[in-house]
Design a protein around this motif. Sequence first.
Motif, PDB file in Angstrom:
ATOM      1  N   GLU A  45       0.821  -1.206   0.000  1.00 26.33           N
ATOM      2  CA  GLU A  45       0.000   0.000   0.000  1.00 26.33           C
ATOM      3  C   GLU A  45       0.859   1.261   0.000  1.00 26.33           C
ATOM      4  O   GLU A  45       0.574   2.210  -0.741  1.00 26.33           O
ATOM      5  N   SER A  46       1.925   1.279   0.799  1.00 27.25           N
ATOM      6  CA  SER A  46       2.762   2.475   0.836  1.00 27.25           C
ATOM      7  C   SER A  46       3.443   2.703  -0.502  1.00 27.25           C
ATOM      8  O   SER A  46       3.576   3.843  -0.954  1.00 27.25           O
ATOM      9  N   ALA A  47       3.860   1.631  -1.180  1.00 25.34           N
ATOM     10  CA  ALA A  47       4.483   1.767  -2.489  1.00 25.34           C
ATOM     11  C   ALA A  47       3.492   2.316  -3.515  1.00 25.34           C
ATOM     12  O   ALA A  47       3.815   3.195  -4.317  1.00 25.34           O
ATOM     13  N   ARG A  48       2.265   1.780  -3.470  1.00 22.76           N
ATOM     14  CA  ARG A  48       1.235   2.240  -4.415  1.00 22.76           C
ATOM     15  C   ARG A  48       0.878   3.698  -4.160  1.00 22.76           C
ATOM     16  O   ARG A  48       0.775   4.504  -5.091  1.00 22.76           O
ATOM     17  N   ARG A  49       0.722   4.053  -2.891  1.00 21.97           N
ATOM     18  CA  ARG A  49       0.383   5.435  -2.539  1.00 21.97           C
ATOM     19  C   ARG A  49       1.514   6.390  -2.888  1.00 21.97           C
ATOM     20  O   ARG A  49       1.274   7.533  -3.264  1.00 21.97           O
ATOM     21  N   LEU A  50       2.762   5.939  -2.751  1.00 22.40           N
ATOM     22  CA  LEU A  50       3.896   6.789  -3.100  1.00 22.40           C
ATOM     23  C   LEU A  50       3.868   7.131  -4.581  1.00 22.40           C
ATOM     24  O   LEU A  50       4.062   8.294  -4.967  1.00 22.40           O
ATOM     25  N   ALA A  51       3.631   6.140  -5.411  1.00 23.89           N
ATOM     26  CA  ALA A  51       3.589   6.378  -6.851  1.00 23.89           C
ATOM     27  C   ALA A  51       2.520   7.424  -7.183  1.00 23.89           C
ATOM     28  O   ALA A  51       2.751   8.327  -8.004  1.00 23.89           O
ATOM     29  N   GLN A  52       1.364   7.319  -6.542  1.00 23.83           N
ATOM     30  CA  GLN A  52       0.300   8.284  -6.777  1.00 23.83           C
ATOM     31  C   GLN A  52       0.710   9.675  -6.305  1.00 23.83           C
ATOM     32  O   GLN A  52       0.494  10.671  -6.999  1.00 23.83           O
ATOM     33  N   ALA A  53       1.321   9.744  -5.126  1.00 21.06           N
ATOM     34  CA  ALA A  53       1.708  11.038  -4.559  1.00 21.06           C
ATOM     35  C   ALA A  53       2.749  11.739  -5.413  1.00 21.06           C
ATOM     36  O   ALA A  53       2.671  12.950  -5.657  1.00 21.06           O
ATOM     37  N   LEU A  54       3.742  10.989  -5.884  1.00 26.14           N
ATOM     38  CA  LEU A  54       4.782  11.588  -6.715  1.00 26.14           C
ATOM     39  C   LEU A  54       4.205  12.058  -8.046  1.00 26.14           C
ATOM     40  O   LEU A  54       4.562  13.126  -8.558  1.00 26.14           O
ATOM     41  N   HIS A  55       3.298  11.247  -8.604  1.00 23.98           N
ATOM     42  CA  HIS A  55       2.680  11.615  -9.877  1.00 23.98           C
ATOM     43  C   HIS A  55       1.850  12.892  -9.737  1.00 23.98           C
ATOM     44  O   HIS A  55       1.837  13.751 -10.626  1.00 23.98           O
ATOM     45  N   GLN A  56       1.179  13.027  -8.597  1.00 23.32           N
ATOM     46  CA  GLN A  56       0.316  14.185  -8.363  1.00 23.32           C
ATOM     47  C   GLN A  56       1.045  15.339  -7.672  1.00 23.32           C
ATOM     48  O   GLN A  56       0.435  16.339  -7.332  1.00 23.32           O
ATOM     49  N   ARG A  57       2.350  15.169  -7.441  1.00 22.34           N
ATOM     50  CA  ARG A  57       3.189  16.181  -6.786  1.00 22.34           C
ATOM     51  C   ARG A  57       2.665  16.568  -5.400  1.00 22.34           C
ATOM     52  O   ARG A  57       2.694  17.725  -5.001  1.00 22.34           O
ATOM     53  N   GLN A  58       2.169  15.578  -4.681  1.00 28.18           N
ATOM     54  CA  GLN A  58       1.722  15.796  -3.312  1.00 28.18           C
ATOM     55  C   GLN A  58       2.930  15.834  -2.376  1.00 28.18           C
ATOM     56  O   GLN A  58       3.978  15.269  -2.690  1.00 28.18           O
ATOM     57  N   PRO A  59       2.800  16.471  -1.206  1.00 25.15           N
ATOM     58  CA  PRO A  59       3.902  16.488  -0.245  1.00 25.15           C
ATOM     59  C   PRO A  59       4.243  15.072   0.229  1.00 25.15           C
ATOM     60  O   PRO A  59       3.343  14.283   0.543  1.00 25.15           O
ATOM     61  N   VAL A  60       5.540  14.762   0.258  1.00 24.68           N
ATOM     62  CA  VAL A  60       6.005  13.452   0.705  1.00 24.68           C
ATOM     63  C   VAL A  60       7.143  13.663   1.701  1.00 24.68           C
ATOM     64  O   VAL A  60       8.129  14.335   1.394  1.00 24.68           O
ATOM     65  N   THR A  61       7.000  13.114   2.893  1.00 22.97           N
ATOM     66  CA  THR A  61       8.059  13.178   3.890  1.00 22.97           C
ATOM     67  C   THR A  61       8.247  11.791   4.504  1.00 22.97           C
ATOM     68  O   THR A  61       7.399  10.908   4.338  1.00 22.97           O
ATOM     69  N   THR A  62       9.355  11.607   5.202  1.00 18.82           N
ATOM     70  CA  THR A  62       9.625  10.334   5.861  1.00 18.82           C
ATOM     71  C   THR A  62      10.004  10.588   7.314  1.00 18.82           C
ATOM     72  O   THR A  62      10.452  11.679   7.667  1.00 18.82           O
ATOM     73  N   SER A  63       9.824   9.579   8.152  1.00 20.55           N
ATOM     74  CA  SER A  63      10.211   9.717   9.551  1.00 20.55           C
ATOM     75  C   SER A  63      10.767   8.407  10.073  1.00 20.55           C
ATOM     76  O   SER A  63      10.399   7.319   9.613  1.00 20.55           O
ATOM     77  N   ARG A  64      11.662   8.521  11.042  1.00 18.54           N
ATOM     78  CA  ARG A  64      12.321   7.363  11.634  1.00 18.54           C
ATOM     79  C   ARG A  64      11.359   6.637  12.576  1.00 18.54           C
ATOM     80  O   ARG A  64      10.346   7.202  13.023  1.00 18.54           O
ATOM     81  N   PRO A  65      11.688   5.407  12.964  1.00 20.19           N
ATOM     82  CA  PRO A  65      10.947   4.766  14.047  1.00 20.19           C
ATOM     83  C   PRO A  65      11.231   5.516  15.354  1.00 20.19           C
ATOM     84  O   PRO A  65      12.273   6.160  15.505  1.00 20.19           O
ATOM     85  N   SER A  66      10.349   5.401  16.305  1.00 17.51           N
ATOM     86  CA  SER A  66      10.572   6.024  17.610  1.00 17.51           C
ATOM     87  C   SER A  66      11.451   5.128  18.469  1.00 17.51           C
ATOM     88  O   SER A  66      11.542   3.909  18.236  1.00 17.51           O
TER      89      SER A  66
END
Length: 281
Positions: A45-66
Motif C-alpha cells: 500500500e505504501s508503495a502504491r500510494r507513493l507512486a500516486q503522490a509523486l505523480h500528483q506532486r503531493q507532499p512526501v516526507t519520511t520519519s524514523r521509528p521512535s
Amino acid sequence: MPRTIALVTDSTAYLPPATAARHRITVVPLTVVLGGRPFEDGTEESARRLAQALHQRQPVTTSRPSPEDFAAAYREAAEAGARGIVSLHLSAEISGTYDAAVLAAREAPVPVRVVDSGMVAMALGFCVLAAAEAAEAGGSLDEAVAVAVKRAESTRAYFYVDTLEHLRRGGRIGTARALLGSALAVKPLLELAEGRIELREKVRTASRAIARLEELAASQAGAGPVDIAVHHLAAEERAAQLADRLRQRLPGLAALHVSEVGAVLGAHTGPGLLGAVVSPR
C-alpha cells in the motif's frame, strides 16, 4: 532452543520477507507520510500510494521509528530468549534511525550493540544477513558485530536516478550538487560514500548512465565470491536487464537479489531509480 543472539534492523534494508523470517530478523519499519497520512515502509500500500503522490506532486516526507518502537523489539527478543542483540541500521548521515535505536538500547533488558552500517537498501541487508549467519553458527555478540562491520566496509552501492530533485527536496544531497547534476540534462550516477549519498559521475544520457552503472558494479565485484542486489523504483524492465547482464559476466556470483525499493527510499529518489549493490563475501 532459542538463538543466543537476536538481529534487529529497519525496513530500509529491503530484505525479502521470506529471508528475514528464515533468519528470524526483526524489521522495525520507518514511516512515509503522503498527503498528511502516515504509511509503514515496505508495504504494498505504501508503495502504491507513493507512486500516486509523486505523480500528483503531493507532499512526501519520511520519519524514523521512535525509540519506543525499538524498545518493544528489544523486549520481545529478550523474552524469546536472546541474551544479546545486534541492531543494524541505515546510515546515520541520512536518517535519525540509528539515534533512536541507541536511545532504546540504553534501557534494554539485555546488551544491545547498535551499529551504523553507513549503508541503505540491500547494502544494509547483506550486512544484516552476514551477522545473522554468524549468530546462527554460534558466534558471540562481538563476533556478529565484527562480521557485519567487515561486510559493510567491503560493500559498495551505486545508483542511477532520473533527477536529483527528490534528493534535494529531502535534504539528502546539497543544492549545489543537485543543480550541477541537472545542468544540460545530465544524468547522475550516485554512490554511498562514508554514509552519505554523493554524486559520483555525470553522464549525458540514461542509456550511457545505466551502462556505466553495470561497469562500476562488475569492476567492484571482480572474480571472487560476491552477492549482488539490483534495486529499482518503477523500472522493472531496466532492473531485469541489468540483473541478466551482471549474471552473465560475474563468474563469482553467489546470490543475486532483484527488488523494488520501498516508499521511504523511493520518496527521496523518485521513479526511475536503478541501483546496484556489490557485497563481496
